[in-house]
Design an enzyme around this catalytic site. Sequence first.
Site, PDB file in Angstrom:
ATOM      1  CE  LYS A  33      37.971   4.491  21.716  1.00 50.61           C
ATOM      2  NZ  LYS A  33      37.278   4.810  20.500  1.00 50.61           N
ATOM      3  CE  LYS A  80      43.326   1.643  16.329  1.00 49.36           C
ATOM      4  NZ  LYS A  80      42.202   1.396  15.511  1.00 49.36           N
ATOM      5  CE  LYS A 118      39.357   7.720  11.636  1.00 51.48           C
ATOM      6  NZ  LYS A 118      38.625   7.140  12.753  1.00 51.48           N
TER       7      LYS A 118
HETATM    8  N1  AQP Z   1      46.400   1.543  12.577  1.00 53.50           N
HETATM    9  C1  AQP Z   1      45.542   0.806  11.893  1.00 53.50           C
HETATM   10  N2  AQP Z   1      45.981  -0.240  11.169  1.00 53.50           N
HETATM   11  C2  AQP Z   1      45.103  -0.996  10.456  1.00 53.50           C
HETATM   12  N3  AQP Z   1      43.775  -0.776  10.420  1.00 53.50           N
HETATM   13  C3  AQP Z   1      43.291   0.271  11.119  1.00 53.50           C
HETATM   14  N4  AQP Z   1      42.043   0.760  11.289  1.00 53.50           N
HETATM   15  C4  AQP Z   1      42.104   1.838  12.096  1.00 53.50           C
HETATM   16  N5  AQP Z   1      43.373   2.074  12.465  1.00 53.50           N
HETATM   17  C5  AQP Z   1      44.141   1.106  11.880  1.00 53.50           C
HETATM   18  C6  AQP Z   1      40.832   0.201  10.679  1.00 53.50           C
HETATM   19  O1  AQP Z   1      40.104   1.250  10.083  1.00 53.50           O
HETATM   20  C7  AQP Z   1      38.704   0.966  10.140  1.00 53.50           C
HETATM   21  C8  AQP Z   1      37.949   2.164  10.567  1.00 53.50           C
HETATM   22  O2  AQP Z   1      38.233   2.446  11.894  1.00 53.50           O
HETATM   23  P1  AQP Z   1      37.544   3.633  12.668  1.00 53.50           P
HETATM   24  O3  AQP Z   1      37.950   4.887  12.042  1.00 53.50           O
HETATM   25  O4  AQP Z   1      36.082   3.455  12.782  1.00 53.50           O
HETATM   26  O5  AQP Z   1      38.020   3.511  14.131  1.00 53.50           O
HETATM   27  P2  AQP Z   1      39.347   3.079  14.723  1.00 53.50           P
HETATM   28  O6  AQP Z   1      39.664   1.651  14.450  1.00 53.50           O
HETATM   29  O7  AQP Z   1      39.255   3.450  16.175  1.00 53.50           O
HETATM   30  O8  AQP Z   1      40.375   3.999  13.958  1.00 53.50           O
HETATM   31  P3  AQP Z   1      41.302   5.092  14.561  1.00 53.50           P
HETATM   32  O9  AQP Z   1      42.024   5.715  13.432  1.00 53.50           O
HETATM   33  O10 AQP Z   1      42.135   4.512  15.662  1.00 53.50           O
HETATM   34  O11 AQP Z   1      40.249   6.119  15.133  1.00 53.50           O
HETATM   35  P4  AQP Z   1      40.165   6.782  16.553  1.00 53.50           P
HETATM   36  O12 AQP Z   1      41.470   7.512  16.707  1.00 53.50           O
HETATM   37  O13 AQP Z   1      39.002   7.696  16.465  1.00 53.50           O
HETATM   38  O14 AQP Z   1      39.956   5.710  17.580  1.00 53.50           O
HETATM   39  C9  AQP Z   1      38.541  -0.244  11.063  1.00 53.50           C
HETATM   40  O15 AQP Z   1      38.285  -1.387  10.256  1.00 53.50           O
HETATM   41  C10 AQP Z   1      39.879  -0.352  11.736  1.00 53.50           C
HETATM   42  O16 AQP Z   1      40.185  -1.702  12.092  1.00 53.50           O
END
Ligand code: AQP
Length: 330
Positions: free
Chosen positions: A113, A194, A197
């Site tokens: 990051k 992946k 959001k």
């Molecule tokens: N693409 C994905 N496929 C499966 N699981 C996912 N998770 C996130 N993206 C996927 C799971 O969602 C939970 C919450 O995650 P988070 O919102 O705390 O952070 P993250 O994993 O970093 O999710 P994002 O959407 O990718 O957020 P940003 O864009 O802010 O970094 C976790 O259990 C994660 O594994």
Amino acid sequence: MTKKIILSGSTVTGNLTLGNYIGAINNWTKLQEEYECLYMVADLHALTVRQEPKELQARILSFYAQYIACGLDPKKNTLFVQSHVPAHAELQWILTTLTPIGYLNRMTQFKEKSEKTNEILAGLYMYPVLMAADILLYQANLVPVGEDQRQHLELSRDIVTFFHNRYGDTFTMPTAYIPKMGAKIMSLQDPTKKMSKSDENDKSFISIIDPPKSIEKKIKSSVTDSETVVSYDPEKKAGLANLLTIYSVLTGKNIDSIVASYQGKMYGHVKVDLAEIVVETFKPVQEKYHDLMKNQDHLLKLMKEGADKANAKANQTLTNVYKKIGLVNL
Ligand code: AQP
């Protein structure tokens, strides 16, 4: 028999995506039947990247409603907003005084990051210690984590050991919970990444509150290869494989049977049907979400109840920690 405790949460960096739904929330709704679950709207974690205050505030409310709309029951679980429990930030400080910076320097998510930004904030560096505080405050036994969070959970376990060696047994040692069903959902525009959001390209993800037309558009314009025969090949046909995975998880059908039903048909057929499946999956979720958002007083009341439950438990741990390290509790 006392139930095992589960803690999880999602960072308020955008709207929950189909990836969050399949990889996390859908599993959380099953766990609530078997475990004592605490699900957190992680707003303090969101501050590790710049947030526009008005947008953040609206998103926290919206996220809370999305949790409930997806099936998380505020009566069965403790659903709370992280910043409503001051003990998270307080315990984090204590834990930073026990965490060697060498351990934080090894965190690959921080390295990745921080490479993408010119402004590397101390909050991003400390993020894994806040995550340790989140888990340890509730004496969680199990923490559902994706592969990307595994290293952070290991750090939480190291911090427990440092604390216990110095002050004696205080925390439950947390372990990773690997869900039986779940999948990593990839970006619709770049299937090697992946689905996230906070992706700048909003065509790359489906948010659970996207209108049906937008869901259809995003799936139809998802990136696939130039072949035509429908088959499951994550190496050579990563885009299509991702669509088939989503199809399989949402319908409960296995991938081979889905592939067999599209023999002689084109990728476009898979996309049209998948769009309908996703729209139908989110239809009841969206109805419930819009209902909840109409009555924000009710939503705030639920948030307050969740915060009270979480505070009661967290403060018990924090008081004990303060006592153990020699602070004066009043
Ligand atoms: N693409 C994905 N496929 C499966 N699981 C996912 N998770 C996130 N993206 C996927 C799971 O969602 C939970 C919450 O995650 P988070 O919102 O705390 O952070 P993250 O994993 O970093 O999710 P994002 O959407 O990718 O957020 P940003 O864009 O802010 O970094 C976790 O259990 C994660 O594994």
